[in-house]
Structure formats: C-alpha cells, structure tokens
Write an enzyme that holds these catalytic residues in place. Structure first.
Site, PDB file in Angstrom:
ATOM      1  N   ASP A   1     -11.321   1.862   4.189  1.00 12.90           N
ATOM      2  CA  ASP A   1     -11.587   0.426   4.050  1.00 12.90           C
ATOM      3  C   ASP A   1     -13.085   0.150   3.887  1.00 12.90           C
ATOM      4  OD1 ASP A   1      -9.568  -1.490   3.926  1.00 12.90           O
ATOM      5  OD2 ASP A   1      -9.088  -1.302   6.057  1.00 12.90           O
TER       6      ASP A   1
ATOM      7  N   GLN B   1      -5.098  -2.159   9.909  1.00 11.37           N
ATOM      8  CA  GLN B   1      -4.864  -3.456   9.287  1.00 11.37           C
ATOM      9  C   GLN B   1      -5.383  -4.587  10.186  1.00 11.37           C
ATOM     10  OE1 GLN B   1      -3.876  -3.958   6.193  1.00 11.37           O
ATOM     11  NE2 GLN B   1      -3.951  -6.172   6.421  1.00 11.37           N
TER      12      GLN B   1
ATOM     13  N   LYS C   1       0.840  -1.204   0.000  1.00  6.80           N
ATOM     14  CA  LYS C   1       0.000   0.000   0.000  1.00  6.80           C
ATOM     15  C   LYS C   1       0.874   1.254   0.000  1.00  6.80           C
ATOM     16  CE  LYS C   1      -1.167   1.612   3.808  1.00  6.80           C
ATOM     17  NZ  LYS C   1      -0.527   2.903   3.710  1.00  6.80           N
TER      18      LYS C   1
HETATM   19  N1  GUN Z   1      -6.864  -7.727   6.256  1.00  2.00           N
HETATM   20  C1  GUN Z   1      -7.143  -8.459   5.140  1.00  2.00           C
HETATM   21  N2  GUN Z   1      -7.693  -7.680   4.200  1.00  2.00           N
HETATM   22  C2  GUN Z   1      -7.779  -6.433   4.711  1.00  2.00           C
HETATM   23  C3  GUN Z   1      -8.263  -5.200   4.207  1.00  2.00           C
HETATM   24  O1  GUN Z   1      -8.751  -5.075   3.079  1.00  2.00           O
HETATM   25  N3  GUN Z   1      -8.164  -4.142   5.065  1.00  2.00           N
HETATM   26  C4  GUN Z   1      -7.644  -4.257   6.317  1.00  2.00           C
HETATM   27  N4  GUN Z   1      -7.620  -3.173   7.074  1.00  2.00           N
HETATM   28  N5  GUN Z   1      -7.204  -5.387   6.804  1.00  2.00           N
HETATM   29  C5  GUN Z   1      -7.261  -6.470   6.011  1.00  2.00           C
END
Ligand code: GUN
Length: 292
Positions: free
Chosen positions: A119, A96, A52
């Site tokens: 998200d 996350q 990211k």
């Molecule tokens: N863990 C697995 N996929 C994601 C996601 O799309 N966003 C976040 N914040 N955590 C994750």
C-alpha cells in the site's frame, strides 16, 4: 474531450502482469503472493478486498485474506502483521482501512515491513516518496501517474491543483506531481478544508485532481477551458435511474465539467479501476525484490 479510460488501461496492465506471472511459473519459480487483513464488516472494505482477490486470481497472483471481527485486539492484529512480515511465501500485504477506533492505525501501519508494504503507507515508503527515492508508492496515486503516462499527458511546468490532503491520495499525488520526472515537474497547489478562494485556485488549474471526498464538489464554473480533470471520488447515491436503486458518482459534476475539459476520468471506470492494478504492480515489485 477525451475520456481517460481506466477500465481499458487496467485491462491492458492486467494482461502484462498475467504474462509476467506466467513466465515466472513456466520457469518453475514460486509465484507472487499477496495478502490482505480485513477487520470488521465495512461494506466498502469488503468490496475492495474481494475485488483485489478477484483481480489477483485473474493475473495468477496468489491471494489470501485474514479476516477478523471488529472486536479484535490490537495485540492480535500486530501479531498477524508480524506473522506476515516473517512468512517467506508472502511478498506483500495490506491492512484494509479504516480500522476500528480502539486500534492505533499508525502503530499497525508502522509495524508492516516496508518491503512488504504494497500500500506504500509505511512512514519509510512515504519518506522515500517525499525524497524521490525508489520505493512502494500508494496505489491510487500510482494509478493516476500511470494513467497520465500512458495517455502522454504533458505535466511539466503545468499548474496542478490537488483537492484533499489525505495520506492515501492527496498528499502523495501532490508530491509525485511536483517531483522530477515524467509525469511530474508540475507546479502543485494542495487545497484542503481550510483553503480560501478554492474556486479561484481551481480555475487556474491545468490539471485538477479531485480527492476531497465530497460528491460532485467540482462544478463547471471552477474548471478552466481544456483542463485535465482527474476524479478520485466514489460516492453511492440513491436514484430511480438504475435497477439497483443507486449510482456511483465522483467528486466532479461529470456532465457539466466534461463539456469544458480536454481529458477527464469517468466514475466508475476511471481512477478506481487503476487502483487495484497498481496494487498488483506493487505486488510484482515487492515479489522481485523479495525473491532476489
Ligand atoms: N481504504 C481505502 N483505500 C484504501 C487503500 O488503498 N488501502 C487500504 N489498505 N485501505 C484503504
């Protein structure tokens, strides 16, 4: 069979975002800024957060990471969320997942300001998605919809079978596919671990979205001739075929299923490649709402 090339689409979308950010900076405006909270040392989470960061940098979006040890208290985490909610320079952020067991994940997600929830996991954004109101849509489902849109895949009136009911993928993509719109307007069946006759249901799918978290779960005998197959799975399996000693496979047995379908996403280079750019698109959306 046509490969749904997420990698190439992601490259194109990144170019579009890059041009947009450049125009903002050329106009002497503050640039978009996203942040991530990373707790502990889960390798998959570290990979996601660093890719990211890399993708943000590529398009000119500023990116910050707030790292904590796995023993961080819930209170400290909530204070960081509050800090980011109130920082005028941050347009959006993610926490996350997964979080350590001692932290109440729902409490943390609910404490994110919905306008900064890139998200799209906050109950307000999930509620908007359910009701068909404009909001921030979770990145993986948004990436799937963008892929269907850009490849002009007809979804109206089709039977779409979604495997898996997670809050991150299965449930929101099922809602998006059934919602009014293009893509959308599909008749959706959402299957999960308690579903009976899963094989027969899959066989009737015009569009099959596999987000069940089981390596190569979908085999050729479960897929209708000329179906569209979207594979959300990412599994690392040991192999002697590669130098690294492992390869990445999805929820779909690609070699046999690809012979039967009209369109299919590869793994890697399919849905996964789209997820990060969807997060960047959400950041731009949050930025535009924030700057007004
Ligand atoms: N863990 C697995 N996929 C994601 C996601 O799309 N966003 C976040 N914040 N955590 C994750």
């Amino acid at each position: 069979m046509i490969l749904l090339d997420g990698k190439e689409l992601a490259r194109q979308i990144k170019e579009e975002i890059k041009a947009e950010v450049a125009a903002i900076l050329d106009a002497d405006q503050r640039g978009p800024h996203l942040a991530a909270i990373l707790v502990g040392e889960d390798p998959a989470s570290e990979t996601y957060v660093s890719s990211k960061e890399r993708s943000s940098r590529e398009v000119g979006i500023i990116s910050s990471v707030y790292k904590f040890s796995a023993s961080v208290s819930e209170k400290d985490l909530l204070e960081t969320v509050d800090f980011l909610n109130n920082d005028p320079d941050i347009d959006g952020f993610i926490v996350q997942l997964p979080l350590p067991k001692h932290i109440d994940v729902d409490k943390v997600i609910s404490s994110i300001h919905p306008d900064k929830d890139i998200d799209g996991f906050h109950p307000e954004n999930m509620g908007k998605l359910t009701m068909g109101i404009e909001g921030l849509v979770p990145a993986t489902p948004a990436g799937i919809m963008e892929m269907l849109r850009r490849y002009n895949i007809e979804t109206e009136g089709k039977h779409c079978v979604v495997l898996g009911r997670s809050n991150i993928v299965g449930t929101p993509v099922a809602l998006l596919m059934s919602r009014k719109g293009n893509p959308g307007n599909a008749t959706v069946t959402l299957c999960h671990s308690k579903t009976k006759n899963i094989k027969e249901i899959c066989q009737s799918a015009d569009i099959l979205i596999a987000a069940i978290g089981q390596q190569e779960f979908v085999t050729a005998d479960m897929v209708k001739q000329d179906a569209v197959v979207i594979d959300v799975g990412i599994h690392r399996v040991p192999t002697t075929e590669t130098k690294s000693g492992y390869k990445i496979v999805g929820d779909v047995a690609f070699d046999e299923v690809s012979k039967k379908c009209s369109y299919i996403t590869p793994v890697p280079g399919g849905v996964g490649a789209m997820t990060i750019v969807s997060l960047l698109q959400n950041t731009m959306k949050a930025y535009k709402n924030h700057i007004q």
